[in-house]
Structure formats: structure tokens, C-alpha cells
Scaffold this active site. Sequence first.
Site, PDB file in Angstrom:
ATOM      1  N   HIS A 233       0.856  -1.194   0.000  1.00 43.70           N
ATOM      2  CA  HIS A 233       0.000   0.000   0.000  1.00 43.70           C
ATOM      3  C   HIS A 233       0.886   1.236   0.000  1.00 43.70           C
ATOM      4  CE1 HIS A 233      -3.022   2.938   1.149  1.00 43.70           C
ATOM      5  NE2 HIS A 233      -3.954   2.022   0.916  1.00 43.70           N
ATOM      6  N   ARG A 249      -6.169  10.162  -0.777  1.00 44.65           N
ATOM      7  CA  ARG A 249      -5.846  10.634  -2.133  1.00 44.65           C
ATOM      8  C   ARG A 249      -7.124  10.781  -2.951  1.00 44.65           C
ATOM      9  NH1 ARG A 249      -3.026   6.188  -3.809  1.00 44.65           N
ATOM     10  NH2 ARG A 249      -3.316   5.265  -1.761  1.00 44.65           N
TER      11      ARG A 249
END
Lengths: 566, 521
Positions: A233, A249
Amino acid sequence: METLTHDVVIVGAGIAGLRAAIAAAEASRRIDVAVISKLYPVRSHSVCAQGGTAAVLRDEDSYDLHAWDTVKGSDFLADQDIVEFFVKQTPKSIITLEHWGCPWSRTDDGKINQRPFGGHSFPRACFAADMTGFHEMHTLYGKATAYNNITFYDEWFVTSLILEDNVAIGLTALELKAGEMYAFRAKSIIMATGGYARIYEFTTFSHTSTGDGMAIAYQAGVPLKDMEFVQFHPTGLIPSGILITGGARGEGGHLINAKGERFMKDYAPEKMELAPRDIISRAETTEIQEGRGIEGPYGSYIALDLRHLGDEKINERLPLIRDVAIKLGGVDPVKELVPIRPAAHYSMGGVHANIKTETPVQGLYAAGECSCLNVHGANRLGTNSTSDCLVFGAVAGEEAAKHAFSSSLRKLPQERILAEEGRVFDGILGREGDERVPAIRDAMRCIMSENAWIFRKGDELNKAVKEIRTLKERFKNIRVEDKSRSFNTGLVAALQLDFTLDLAEVTIAGALARTESRGAHSRLDHPKRDDENWLKHTLAYYTREGPRLEYTPVAITRWSPATRVY
Amino acid sequence: MNSQTETTVEFRTHRFDPQQKKPYVSVYTVPVRKGMTILDALVYVKDNLDETLSFRHSCRMGQCGSCGVMVNGTPMLACYTQVLHLESDVLVVEPLSNMPIIKDLIVDVQPFFETYNKIKSFLVKAGDESKTPNEFVQMPADLKKYWDLTLCTKCSICYSICPAAIDEVFPGPSTLAANYRFISDSRDEGSDERVKAMTGNIWPCTSCNSCTLSCPKEVDSSSSIVDERSLIIETGSIPKSVMDVLTSAFKYHNPIAMRPNKRMEWAKDLGVRTFPTVAQADILYFVCCLTAYDLRNQEIARSMASLFNRLGADFATLGKEEWCCGDHILRLGEKGLFETLAEHNISMFEKSDVERIVTLSPHCYNTFRNDKPYSDVGPQVQHYTQFVAEAIEQSKLKLHNAVRKRVTYHDPCFLGKRNEIYDAPRQILESINGLELVEMKRARENSFCCGGGAGRIWTEDATPEKRSCVNRVREALELEVEVMATACPFCVTTLEDATKVLDVEDRIIVMDILELLEESM
């Protein structure tokens, strides 16, 4: 040893396990379901899933688009027939949870809200702030505990699976409180124990994510599929590795290097921070390796910049990660950059199973991260895992119930049960060796982190597989300090170490054999994807000498492999 | 991973051997780096110092609720607390309370999880809507109404410190909050059955607020319970003991069915002035129903009056126009009656035109300070301990006599937990010559409720073992003190009752701080 009997036994009580339990219980009131978990259900790692759950809910979105995003994200290793089935089931999963009370975040007109997410070309991540998995878990738990035909065995640790003539007939489990071993007889067994990212040191995963179900199935002779594909990740919080959701994000967060640049422009100019995870994690690693990481007390890192989102949006959409960043990272994302780097996160691989979650063993099913069906191929898209757990958890429950109706219980072979009791109590607990579990565990994590991380090389993998085998030898000489029976966490740690050593070995063996780079598996010595030779799934079978690898084709229905650009 | 050790911390870890059924303590010295959590330290111990130390842990990010422990008397998630933030070289780590210990720091949480069987933790719909393939509509503002209550991780910390949860009739704070979470969910249609299910078992809560204050996710269970009680009261189906309190407060303006014209009997022969007989006074002395009417507590009311006189303070009471402040009534859920009482008292405050109110009871103090409409208006409010501590500090009060007694102090919840007044009572006790003040294990923020709040003093029906006051007096007895001091008429009443139940009146006496003060003057 006492034997307990149920029609359907589910191992693991995360999102997939609980969803399976409800589906099986709903199939018929006459189906007697058991859920066995080494934790109280709401302690399962699923509560850490944050960003969202992918589903096609709106007219502007389409199943084809979700399927294409998933296939492209998978670097064309996903089985496309399964992906097509999967995406069509996702809306129902979301609506079902809605009906049970999941507190989904809402649009201004009161509908379930959806946010953008890496690799998806439509904002289809349904979310409950940044605690999506947590709320799904508590919704499922609230529902599951209301069924009279579900029995929970909380804090029972399953140690082995009992097969006979390629049929799953039962399992053994250690009741932790008193430390007694029990046998379970069942017509159908579902493995739903999640992932095994704890074979690495820097991971987003809970301490308890040790892949027990995968290892138990593997040791019993069931093949594991595509285990070389481990997802890293992009945003593991420094220093712990705790997950900072991709939703950060999705909401507009930027990734910044030491020069203050949004470096993703050099790697995925179109998608930028919303590129798939494999691409961003490699980009971050390259930035760090080429000296553009930011220096900190724990080494070079990348910064996640959320400051421009403002405190109102952060408090509404990302309250958990703000709290976690402040309490455990020492930074307030409203005002400061969040230090992150790639962390081991998810296993695309798992117990080999088909579209109905059936494994090659009759009566044995697998769902969730523990399974590999294969929806995610070489790289899973964010928010597709909780969808997978919900969709295939339900399928597993239904299929297991159906199978239970048409099959009968078998008698468990007594010698097999006694042998398992001997292995656990005389072997592991009674052994007076001089090796310590934490030392071997740390050595394993070190080997995996150094040699089977984001960028891999043949010679390093070769060395690593030998080192893991050395650790397996050392394991035979361990000593568990706590010799008592009641709640022996030392014994559990030893059993988990035994499991993870096998899983680490399979991961490396698959990675060593696969001489190409695809999705999350990047070989520096074989940097290109090789569809001619490697458009196929790896199957790993247990042997005493280590995994025997076989291969099986990828199901391609509509989308021919193409260059993957974002 | 790189790490720099900042300091070393001693972990005094309370353990339990299940085979021998024996508690013991292990002491570990742990090198602590910046950012290290209590859980990291426990894992360090297990990996490096003592593999046999047993504790639960999983997500290490505050979401799974596995790792609740007590650290220096305060319950917390081990993974969500940094060692250095506790600013202590010695940390005492213990298992959570109120649940049987299985081994070391691992308690049996099964009874806690079973409390959820008393409620329905999923949406209830009257019709077939749940079979439609559509989402429900819920506006963001409606989601907001219950969102905070959805954050509970079921860590059991609130249950472990709840004085009401000693009695298993009581479902526990988080379970009641979960019930109210569904009641408040605009999608839910099961409100009636959810309310009904709580009718008989919600009353043991004392509104001590421990649950809300200790919740790692800031879930306000305490307020949820009050809101649920309001809904129950609307249905009219409440226990007789609760009904009696409410009826009495409505009819007589005090919760104990006393005649209003007897309210000043405590002050007979003391010459205490009352509004509106006096047009003006500096201080409004708000006596409290329990101190005004209850024979035992009247002594405290008198002590305060003579203290005012000794200080030459210009004070008056509202006489029979003092109505119950309504704190207990509000927390029993009768919001309408509370408002009636409050409006009367506020009008009296306004008429008297005082600048300052001094209350005897922490309950009056609390509601004047924190509950609308009181908090919107009116004069400055002080609890008497603040008033007295101030007088001592300004050397206005001379304490001549030594009181050679070993004393412990019980923090009233409505003074401490709800208003953070921990120091003033202790300052008073410490200024008494000869008095030796010793602290109970559970003190200040971690104090354990006497069981008298939210009307519980009048509705209590549990067996002695399940009463928190009995537990509390036992704790004081361990210290071998002669006096258990407190600063609340309700605490005095419940704790004194517990000394009778335990038959230890010859070993320990319960006194209000005012009574000790009187001895010292």
C-alpha cells in the site's frame, strides 16, 4: 477429545466470514451454522478497512467500466468471467448493508455517497467516512448475532483441517480460555481468515493477520494460488505502518518528494495519485532509492499532503486518519505533512477457489482475502477487497448451505485427532528446544522485507527461500516458555509462526519462478510483463520438500491483455 | 526499524496465574523511544523480557478494541496511548475491572458481549422496505444525529468502570448507547420496541459520566441513557420508585415528598435570613432538598450556615421558595419537569439579584453550571468547597484545632468528573492540622461512583454485593482510615448506608468535609 457438530462451520469472523454466516443461516433455519474465530468477531482485521467499498450504483457508471478497471488494474491476471459476475453483485451487497443499518456517508440529497479511488475511472467507492470496514463489520455483527441458528466460538483457534477422500469432514480447534482441544464435524467448511501480511515487518495489518486459513488448507493439501502477488500500500504511516487510506488521495491528497514535487507526474501523468497501488508504491520506492525521499529518524520517506483539503473536509471525510496521524504519527494532517512509505497490505493470492468459492476439496470453501478466486489478479484495486468479501462471503454461505443439504456428516478418524493433539501439546507446547518464537518470527520478517518486497531479484529470492527453509528447521527446535494451558498466547504465536513460515516460503517460491513483472510482482531481472509465458495462475501444493508449483490458465472473456498505462 | 531510546520506564504489571488462582506482579524495565505506545511496550516485554506475559492485541490503531487495560488507574486502549505522553517513570498496568480475570491482562469479556443480546443491533422496518433493491434516503443532517454513537468499538472499557454494571440487570453504557444509536437513526422504525426493551433495566445508571469520559472514541453513552429515559417516561411505563420521585418533585418541588413549608426547619434557631424577607444579600446559599429535609444531612446544612456566619458573609437562602434544582430529575429523563423547576429557581435568582450562589450539593452546582436554561443566565456559582478553599487561601478562615484522624476523600462524580473540581476539597482537608489524608486506589478522574446520582439514591433496589457504595466503602476500609470524607449529601447518604450494610460503623465513619472543618475550628 470432545467433538462438536454443525452443518456449516465458518473459520474467521471478518467481513467475509460474517457475511457467509448470515447467508448460510438465511438459506434455511434448519441449517446449523458455527463461526469459529481466534478473536471476538469485531476484533477482526476487517475493522481496519477504511476508504470504501466499490459498487456500481449510478446510471453514469457501468458494470463494464468497473470490470474493465478491475481487469486492467489486475494487469490482466484476473479471471474475467469471475470479475464480470463480481461487479454485478456489488450493488446488492451495498444495499443489503444499508438495509441492515450501515451508516453510509450521504450525498446532499440523502443517497449513499461515493468517492473516487485509485484505478477506478468512476467515483464508485461507497464509504462511511474513513471507517468503512469498521462500520460494515459492526453492521454484520449486529445482524449475525441475532440468528438463532448461528453459534459463535469466539477465541477458538483452528489448528488443522481434516480431509478424507478429498472431502472436508472436520477440523480441530483450541479453545483458548481453558486451553482444550476440540474436534468439529461439519458438512461444509468455509475458510475466511483473511490475509497474512504479518510475514512482513512494515505492514498495515493487525498483529493477528497471520493467514491461518490459507496455511491450514495448504498443509492439508489444498493448493494456494498466485501467492507471489503481495500488494504494497502506498501510504503506510511512519513509524508503525498503520494504514492511511487511499481515500485520502481520493479526496484530493497529494504525494510529495523531498523536492516538493508531485512526483506521480513522472509515473502516471493522467491518474497521478489515483493510479493503482502497485504503480504508486513502485514510484515511491524509486523516488526514495534515487535520493528524492525526505530524510527522517526512521529513514527516507514520502509525504502525504492533505493540508489543502482544509479541516472541515478532513474532519468529515477522514476523521479516523486525522486522529491516528495525531496520536500515532505525531502529525496533524490539517497542518502538517504526513510521513508515509509503502507497507505490505494485501494478498492477491490465497486458497484456490472458483466462482462459487469451491476449492478443489469437496465441502471446502474459501472467501475474502483468504481465498483466490481470482478477482484481483496481479494487483487489486482499492475498495475492491471489501466488495469481494461481501459478494463472495454471501456466495460461500449459500453454496456451503446448499452443499450441507445434499451431503452427510462423516465420522472423524480418531487417530487423526489424537495426532493433532500430540502435534500441538506434546510437539509444540511440550518441546524443550532452545529456539525462541519471536526471534524466528523477526528473522522471517527481515528476510521477506529484504528479498520479497516491492522490487525483487532472482538471486535474492533464491537466497531467501533457503533462509526460510533454515528457519523452518530452526522452528522444529523451538521452546514455548509458557507451559500452561489457559489462554496460552505463546502457544498461539508458535502455531501462527508455523503457518506464516509456510506462507512465506510459498510466496517466495512463486515469486522466484515467475520470471516476469506483472502488477504487484516486479522482478528487476525480468522487468517486462510476459504474456506469452506467464499469462497463467500459479498453484502451490504442499510437499515435505517445499511447495510444488503448477499453473492454470487465466479466463479471458472480453478484454485482451494490453499495455497498462495510467 | 531505526529507533532512538529516550528513556526507560518501569512497567509494574499485575498478573494472574489461572492454575494457582494467584495474583502477582511482574516488574519490567522497558527502553522507550518516541512514539512508542503502551502496546508496543507490552509487545517488547513479550518478545524480549518475558514471553509468558499474556495480553490481547490486534489492530494496534484503536479500531478493534482488543487491548483495553488500566494504566496507573485509568482505563485506556494500550495501542492508542503513547508511553511518553503519560509522563511517568513508573506505570502500573492492570487488567480492566468488573470482569473476571482469565490470565494476566486478559479478562473474560463474554458477559460484556452478552449484554448486546438485550437489544437489536440492526434496522427494524415495519413493512417490506428491506426487500426493495433500493437504498433508503437519509439526509446528511439525519446521519449526523447518530453518527458519533456508531464509533463504539465494543472495547468494554466503559463497562469495566461502570458502577451500575456491577448489577447485571443493567445492560451497560455502550449497549444502551447502541440502542439509542438505532432509535436516533431516521431509517429505523423500531423505536417503540427498542424503548420498551429498556423500560425495566435502564435505571441503575447514576449519570456519573465515567463511560463518556473514558471512551477512547468519545461516545457519549451517559447522555444517550438520559435521552432514552426521556423516551421511556413519555410512554409512562416506569418503575414505581422512579414515578414517586417525579411525582413528588412535581407536587412538592422536592423529590422526597416533604412539605415545602418545612424546608427551613434545619435552620431553626440559627437566624438564617431568607429572600424575599431580606431584599439584598451577597451570597445566595442554595441548600439542596436532601440537606434541607434529611435529618442526617441537616447537620451539614447547619455547619455551612455557621461557617458563613464565622466568615461574616452576607448570605441568605430562598427559604421555602427554593425548589429542587432538578439535576436528578433531568437525569432521570423528565426534561419538562426539570424545566419547570429551573424556571422557578431562575426567577428567584433574578429577584434576589445576587452576584454569587454557593451550593452545598455538587448536583445543584453541576446543573446550574452546565444545563440550560440555568447555564444561560444568572450569577456566578460556587460549590462550597471552592468557597471555603478560597477563604482558607485568603487566610479568612482560621483552623485552630487539630483533627488527628486518618482520612480518605471520596470524589463526588458531579463535582469531580463532571466539573473537574478535585483540588479544592483536598486543599481544605490538607489545611486541617493533624489530619492525615490518604487516597483510595480510585481517586480523582478515576473515582468510583457512590451510586447515588440520577435519582438512584431513591430508586436503588440491588442486593448489597451489587451496590457500588458497598464496593466503595470496602475500598476505603483497605486503607484503614477512620473517616471517609466527601463533599456531597448524596455521597454521605449512600456511603453511610454502606457502612451499616457492611456493619463497619465502628471502624469507619462517613463525614462531609464541612463536619471535619467544624471540628477544626
